[in-house]
Write an enzyme that holds these catalytic residues in place. Structure first.
Site, PDB file in Angstrom:
ATOM      1  N   SER A   1      -5.289   4.423  -1.896  1.00 43.92           N
ATOM      2  CA  SER A   1      -4.596   5.595  -2.429  1.00 43.92           C
ATOM      3  C   SER A   1      -5.476   6.819  -2.595  1.00 43.92           C
ATOM      4  CB  SER A   1      -3.949   5.246  -3.764  1.00 43.92           C
ATOM      5  OG  SER A   1      -4.919   4.827  -4.714  1.00 43.92           O
TER       6      SER A   1
ATOM      7  N   GLU B   1      -5.761  -3.319  -0.790  1.00 41.43           N
ATOM      8  CA  GLU B   1      -4.681  -2.397  -0.466  1.00 41.43           C
ATOM      9  C   GLU B   1      -4.625  -2.274   1.049  1.00 41.43           C
ATOM     10  OE1 GLU B   1      -4.703   1.315  -2.761  1.00 41.43           O
ATOM     11  OE2 GLU B   1      -6.035   0.353  -4.207  1.00 41.43           O
TER      12      GLU B   1
ATOM     13  N   LYS C   1       7.499   5.625  -4.120  1.00 40.72           N
ATOM     14  CA  LYS C   1       6.710   6.530  -3.279  1.00 40.72           C
ATOM     15  C   LYS C   1       7.554   6.934  -2.070  1.00 40.72           C
ATOM     16  CE  LYS C   1       2.298   4.884  -5.085  1.00 40.72           C
ATOM     17  NZ  LYS C   1       2.852   4.032  -6.170  1.00 40.72           N
TER      18      LYS C   1
ATOM     19  N   ASP D   1      -1.474  -5.024  -1.074  1.00 45.04           N
ATOM     20  CA  ASP D   1      -0.740  -3.976  -1.779  1.00 45.04           C
ATOM     21  C   ASP D   1      -0.401  -2.871  -0.777  1.00 45.04           C
ATOM     22  OD1 ASP D   1       0.188  -1.881  -3.305  1.00 45.04           O
ATOM     23  OD2 ASP D   1      -1.280  -2.131  -4.905  1.00 45.04           O
TER      24      ASP D   1
ATOM     25  N   ASN E   1       3.585  11.388  -3.919  1.00 44.92           N
ATOM     26  CA  ASN E   1       3.584  10.257  -2.982  1.00 44.92           C
ATOM     27  C   ASN E   1       4.921  10.148  -2.254  1.00 44.92           C
ATOM     28  OD1 ASN E   1       0.956   9.363  -3.816  1.00 44.92           O
ATOM     29  ND2 ASN E   1       1.892   8.518  -5.655  1.00 44.92           N
TER      30      ASN E   1
ATOM     31  N   HIS F   1      -6.742  -0.696  -6.581  1.00 44.19           N
ATOM     32  CA  HIS F   1      -6.109   0.076  -7.648  1.00 44.19           C
ATOM     33  C   HIS F   1      -6.365  -0.524  -9.033  1.00 44.19           C
ATOM     34  CE1 HIS F   1      -2.691   1.835  -9.947  1.00 44.19           C
ATOM     35  NE2 HIS F   1      -2.923   2.873  -9.156  1.00 44.19           N
TER      36      HIS F   1
ATOM     37  N   HIS G   1       1.210   2.418  -0.589  1.00 43.46           N
ATOM     38  CA  HIS G   1       1.085   3.704   0.096  1.00 43.46           C
ATOM     39  C   HIS G   1       1.298   3.584   1.603  1.00 43.46           C
ATOM     40  CE1 HIS G   1      -0.283   6.068  -3.375  1.00 43.46           C
ATOM     41  NE2 HIS G   1      -0.811   4.922  -3.771  1.00 43.46           N
TER      42      HIS G   1
END
Length: 381
Positions: free
Chosen positions: A177, A173, A236, A202, A45, A129, A205
């Site tokens: 992911s 998110e 990440k 979230d 990541n 997640h 990423h």
């Protein structure tokens, strides 16, 4: 008990879902050495390629001042000065107070279990997640799952269920992911405002990759101040370790009192927090790297026939869904033999029947290194 565990492990193996740990012997940018061979790492990541650039030398002063370990939780004697520096810098960037957690997993556990209780409800995208799912379970709140990305279904749930509960959180998110897609964030903001809900985003990423300063999808879409709570990680794109929450001051203070994953854990060492601050500063200024990794994503998607047009093609997570678990394993091993590290992703990480390779790109990669990948995937599909 051991016999029972042995039997369950055998069943996992028969389904093609046994997991093993591969040892990384050395790392150089986007390359890793395994079993004496160098492979292009498609499973990291490290989107901006910063994780191997922050040296211990530049952090040595912090190590000499504070030592290796923090020694206690933040509420005891672990709240060293580097926390204040990092949270202060996040405040400058996001315009709201920040709170540092030990990891993204701990942040998601702490936020949901800390903010919600039995009188509350959480409305979450079905593909959020595992840490968010565990946070929902620990909270004791009633939670409703809406089909992935289906905002009409979310609104229908809110219309029917919102009035039964004290607090209502919408949880999603920004960049998912395992699928590399994202929700319509401006539309989500409108929905949460209509129903008096609190939007938790979230951005693990998305930070580093999206936004003019790398602050995530909320910055990219102009909704930075409308999202009620943003979660981000330093491990990440920022190339370090730890996580943060950005929200209103009342939320920050409440989490200090209620988030058990914040209260009952040893603080991060000062040298780790200093590394996170260094990574954050580099990422804010890394506009060229952002453009580079997004360009690589567009090219790879086009070569694989997975391009859709627009911003979705610039997410540096490219899922190659093959379906059956063993087929994903076989494809992963073939790529390994050809010099690419791309572990198979299988249930329960992804839904049944959607085993895949998750190709993760980094600004430290050379486009030429990826040229062999599409033909290999076509040959083995």
């Amino acid at each position: 008990m051991l016999e029972d565990l042995h039997r369950e492990l055998s069943e996992i193996g028969q389904r093609g879902r046994l997991r093993t740990l591969r040892t990384i012997e050395e790392r150089r940018g986007a390359w890793v050495k395994i079993e004496g061979r160098w492979l292009l790492n498609l499973s990291s990541n490290d989107y901006l390629g910063l994780s191997t650039e922050i040296s211990l030398g530049e952090l040595a002063e912090k190590l000499s001042l504070f030592g290796l370990g923090a020694g206690a939780a933040r509420l005891l004697s672990g709240n060293h000065a580097l926390y204040e520096a990092l949270e202060g810098r996040l405040y400058e960037l996001y315009g709201r107070p920040a709170l540092i957690f030990g990891s993204g997993y701990l942040a998601n556990l702490g936020v949901l279990s800390g903010l919600c209780g039995r009188r509350d409800a959480i409305f979450a995208d079905k593909l959020v997640h595992a840490s968010l799912i565990d946070g929902m379970r620990l909270s004791g709140a009633t939670f409703y799952r809406y089909p992935h990305g289906d905002l009409e279904a979310l609104e229908d749930l809110l219309r029917r269920k919102r009035g039964r509960h004290r607090r209502a959180l919408i949880v999603t998110e920004s960049v998912f992911s395992m699928d590399g897609d994202f929700p319509d964030l401006p539309a989500l903001v409108e929905i949460k405002e209509r129903y008096g809900a609190f939007l938790v985003l979230d951005e693990a990423h998305a930070v580093g990759v999206f936004g003019r300063r790398g602050l995530g999808l909320a910055e990219e879409t102009g909704t930075l101040q409308e999202v009620d709570l943003i979660l981000g990680t330093f491990g990440k794109a920022f190339g370090a370790y730890g996580a943060f929450v950005v929200s209103a001051e009342e939320v920050r203070r409440y989490l200090i009192h209620r988030a058990r994953s914040f209260i009952f854990t040893t603080a991060l060492p000062a040298v780790v927090v200093a590394g996170a601050l260094a990574g954050l500063e580099r990422a804010v200024e890394a506009g060229e790297r952002r453009r580079r990794v997004r360009k690589l994503a567009r090219r790879l998607r086009r070569a694989l026939g997975l391009d859709q047009g627009g911003l979705a093609d610039e997410v540096p997570i490219v899922p190659v869904v093959v379906g059956e678990d063993r087929r994903a394993l076989e494809l992963s091993e073939r790529l390994f033999a050809a010099g690419f590290l791309a572990p198979a992703i299988r249930p329960p990480t992804v839904p049944e029947g959607t085993a895949r390779l998750r190709l993760s790109l980094s600004a430290s990669m050379d486009g030429k290194d990826l040229e062999r990948l599409p033909p290999l995937l076509r040959e083995t599909s």
